[in-house]
Design a protein around this motif. Structure first.
Motif, mmCIF file in Angstrom:
data_model
loop_
_atom_site.group_PDB
_atom_site.id
_atom_site.type_symbol
_atom_site.label_atom_id
_atom_site.label_comp_id
_atom_site.label_asym_id
_atom_site.label_seq_id
_atom_site.Cartn_x
_atom_site.Cartn_y
_atom_site.Cartn_z
ATOM 1 N N THR A 18 38.045 34.201 43.549
ATOM 2 C CA THR A 18 37.932 33.336 42.340
ATOM 3 C C THR A 18 36.754 33.214 41.881
ATOM 4 O O THR A 18 35.747 33.432 42.895
ATOM 5 C CB THR A 18 38.720 32.566 42.257
ATOM 6 N N GLN A 21 38.134 29.761 34.790
ATOM 7 C CA GLN A 21 39.527 31.079 35.041
ATOM 8 C C GLN A 21 39.196 32.204 35.226
ATOM 9 O O GLN A 21 37.505 32.774 35.013
ATOM 10 C CB GLN A 21 40.324 30.927 33.602
ATOM 11 N N SER A 58 40.096 35.927 37.657
ATOM 12 C CA SER A 58 40.284 36.491 38.761
ATOM 13 C C SER A 58 39.488 37.943 39.394
ATOM 14 O O SER A 58 39.056 38.445 37.991
ATOM 15 C CB SER A 58 40.896 35.922 39.591
#
Lengths: 181, 473
Positions: free
Chosen positions: A46, A165, A167
């Motif tokens: 992340t 936000q 990944s």
């Protein structure tokens, strides 16, 4: 009548038995050509990996190294004739990254490397890179005992925060072509 | 009726295995060795003595699913292409088999002379038996790799083979109860020289679409290879093995017990029914045993990088070593020394025979030899079955037997089994003086080109035998 027939048949068959039109030397031509698919490295990270105390690192990067010792097995060294390594990066972070894959030999000397740029995206983007090793450079693969993956966060775009936000994913596989004679 | 026949034929196709079918010797009672297949066979002689090492020489090689010709035919087709065709053409139930026997000696005699109803026989023979199913999936994996077989499992249970090298000490009693009924039993001591067995394997290896990476590799294995007599051979080398061999061959190694049982029944003058079971027995392997086991389950998606924070002192992960440790822990490879027991492959024989054609009147007024049977010809059916690790193998034989001359008997057989629908066999047994010589061979149609045959067997031997007479000797 039947008896005579049997006798004649028996003698005929026994007298004419042989092995016809075969060439056992063909066994020398035997070549096994297995093609082996193997999963290699993978991860999912992340964007907060690029934060320190909630603030984006300047020139931030993450790095990891793994041994790949199967390739110094003498059977594989002798038999491997070709290899394709496929790296598939999937980015859903609105920032651009650069991946660097480095092959190290037993002295941890880099003997091969390549870069892949992964653009920023507001949805999801997949970048695939295939690294081919053929007769000319297959030695690189068989000499490799470690692989390093470096991941650089490229400057530009929205700064990364705890709220960013998405990944970053890597999937990779190797297709190894062997020739066993 | 047609349906039944069809079902039987279909089942035939599924039945694996090769034989040790001795359809020519079975019920060929002019040959003393027929007692080795049915201890309750009719004995037609007063005594017999096999010529040591020459009384029974038997060899059989069988492969199903392919022939040497398929591989080695000199027809310009690329050899590797032929290998590939074979790989996919041969089924996991196809087999490779080898059986060899050599009689060291074989002696028999009738108790109480010619009037006796009991015939004793005993001897020693050596046997090598190897049997393997075709390890199809493992062969494909070795030749092709897994690349073309993503999501389809390789069956590790395809590895199924066993072999043994042993001597057998036997003693049989054959009792003629009446003109209609004869039975017999043969006790056996097995002296095992070498044994290996890997028959109960289960497991799969599969490469399938992965969740976190391209593929998940998964192995589930429950594999075992048991050996006896091998560990000392490996450690001592072949010279020491040979010197050890005599000891083991003569009851100094792993021992077993077994028996044969059989009968002959004549419900009518011209009809004969026979049946026998051979090698109902076991061998206990307690000395010099070594077994290898691979048992467990392991799943691998690749190496997951965790990008440790070196700055914070996480240190480097040794993924590779962790992977090896995991593998070793979850699918351990063990070498152990366990005692084990093997069963000998049981063989079943049966026959129905009709005799006909009265013998021609002799020129002499009285030809008193009792071997001169009333009927010169016999025809009938035989059934054979042998136990194999997956399913028994069954063979059906039609035969015709006749006395060709006073000194020569001949038997012809036509056998149907998994290997061939046209197995023609021919056997001769001759009596010259008191010397009996016999030679039996099957798959004669394939003798024209041995390379095209699926299996071949032959047997020959010399005996001295004294025929039954109506006079006391």
């Amino acid at each position: 009548m039947i008896k005579n027939f049997l006798l004649v048949l028996g003698i005929m068959l026994l007298g004419s038995s042989c092995v016809k039109n075969v060439d056992f030397d063909q066994a020398d031509d035997l070549r096994l050509t297995p093609v082996v698919d193997v999963s290699l490295l993978f991860f999912e990270e992340t964007p907060d990996r690029f934060l320190i105390n909630g603030v984006e690192l300047t020139n931030g990067f993450i790095s990891d190294t793994t041994d790949i010792q199967v390739l110094d097995d003498s059977f594989i060294v002798e038999s491997l004739i070709r290899a394709e390594l496929e790296f598939e990066f999937t980015n859903s972070v609105d920032r651009a990254f650069r991946a660097e894959v480095v092959f190290l030999d037993t002295d941890t000397t880099p003997i091969h490397s390549f870069d892949i740029d992964i653009p920023a995206t507001q949805t999801e983007i997949t970048v695939t890179h295939t690294e081919n090793f053929t007769e000319g450079n297959i030695d690189t693969i068989t000499a490799t005992t470690q692989m390093v993956v470096n991941f650089f966060l490229l400057p530009g775009g929205q700064p990364i925060t705890e709220e960013t936000q998405g990944s970053l994913k890597l999937r990779s596989k190797g297709t190894f072509y062997l020739l066993v004679e | 009726m047609k349906k039944t026949l069809l079902i039987i034929l279909c089942l035939w196709g599924l039945i694996p295995g090769y034989t040790q079918n001795k359809q020519l010797l079975y019920d060929f009672n002019e040959i003393p060795q027929s007692l080795m297949l049915n201890p309750g066979a009719e004995t037609l002689h007063r005594w017999h003595a096999g010529i040591p090492f020459l009384s029974g020489i038997y060899a059989n090689v069988g492969v199903s699913g392919f022939t040497l010709n398929d591989l080695f035919a000199d027809n310009g087709v690329d050899f590797n292409e032929k290998v590939r065709n074979l790989l996919f053409g041969v089924s996991r139930n196809d087999v490779i088999s080898l059986n060899q026997q050599l009689e060291i000696f074989n002696i028999g005699f009738r108790k109480d002379g010619w009037r006796g109803r009991t015939y004793y026989s005993f001897g020693i023979y050596e046997e090598i038996d190897f049997f393997s199913y075709w390890p199809k999936d493992l062969a494909i994996l070795a030749f092709e790799g897994n690349s073309n077989f993503i999501n389809s499992p390789f069956n590790l249970g395809d590895l199924n083979f066993r072999g043994e090298f042993l001597t057998v000490f036997h003693f049989g009693i054959n009792k003629k109860v009446s003109e209609k009924f004869t039975y017999g039993v043969r006790a056996k001591i097995y002296s095992s020289i070498l044994n290996f067995s890997s028959v109960g394997n289960r497991g799969t290896f599969i490469t399938e679409d992965g969740q976190n990476n391209f593929f998940t590799h998964r192995i589930q294995a429950d594999l075992e290879l048991k050996t006896s007599g091998y560990a000392s051979l490996r450690e001592a080398g072949s010279d020491a093995f040979v010197s050890n061999l005599r000891k083991r061959a003569f009851l100094g190694g792993n021992l077993g017990l077994g028996f044969d049982v059989g009968f002959t029944y004549k419900p009518e003058e011209q009809w004969t029914i026979t049946g026998s079971l051979q090698d109902v027995g076991f061998i206990r392997h307690s000395k010099d045993t070594e077994s290898y086991k691979l048992n467990g389950e392991f799943e691998l998606e690749g190496i997951e990088l965790s990008f440790p924070e070196i700055v914070n002192g996480d240190g480097l992960n040794d993924y590779w070593q962790e992977l090896l440790d995991d593998l070793e822990e979850q699918v351990p490879f063990d070498t152990i020394s366990n005692k084990y027991t093997t069963l000998r492959p049981v063989k079943l024989n049966g026959s129905v025979k009709y005799t006909f054609g009265r013998k021609k009147p002799s020129k002499k007024e009285c030809n008193c030899e009792a071997t001169d049977r009333e009927y010169r010809n016999a025809a009938g059916l035989q059934l054979f079955a042998v136990g194999r690790p997956r399913l028994p193998l069954i063979a059906l034989t039609a035969f015709y037997q006749t006395k060709l001359t006073n000194f020569l008997d001949v038997k012809a057989t036509y056998t149907v089994d998994k290997f061939s629908f046209r197995n023609l066999g021919l056997g001769f047994s001759s009596e010259i003086g008191n010397v009996n010589f016999y030679i039996l061979a099957d798959n004669l149609l394939e003798l024209q080109n041995l390379a095209k045959s699926h299996n071949l067997s032959f047997q020959l031997g010399f005996n001295i035998k004294l025929p039954e007479t109506e006079k006391p000797y």
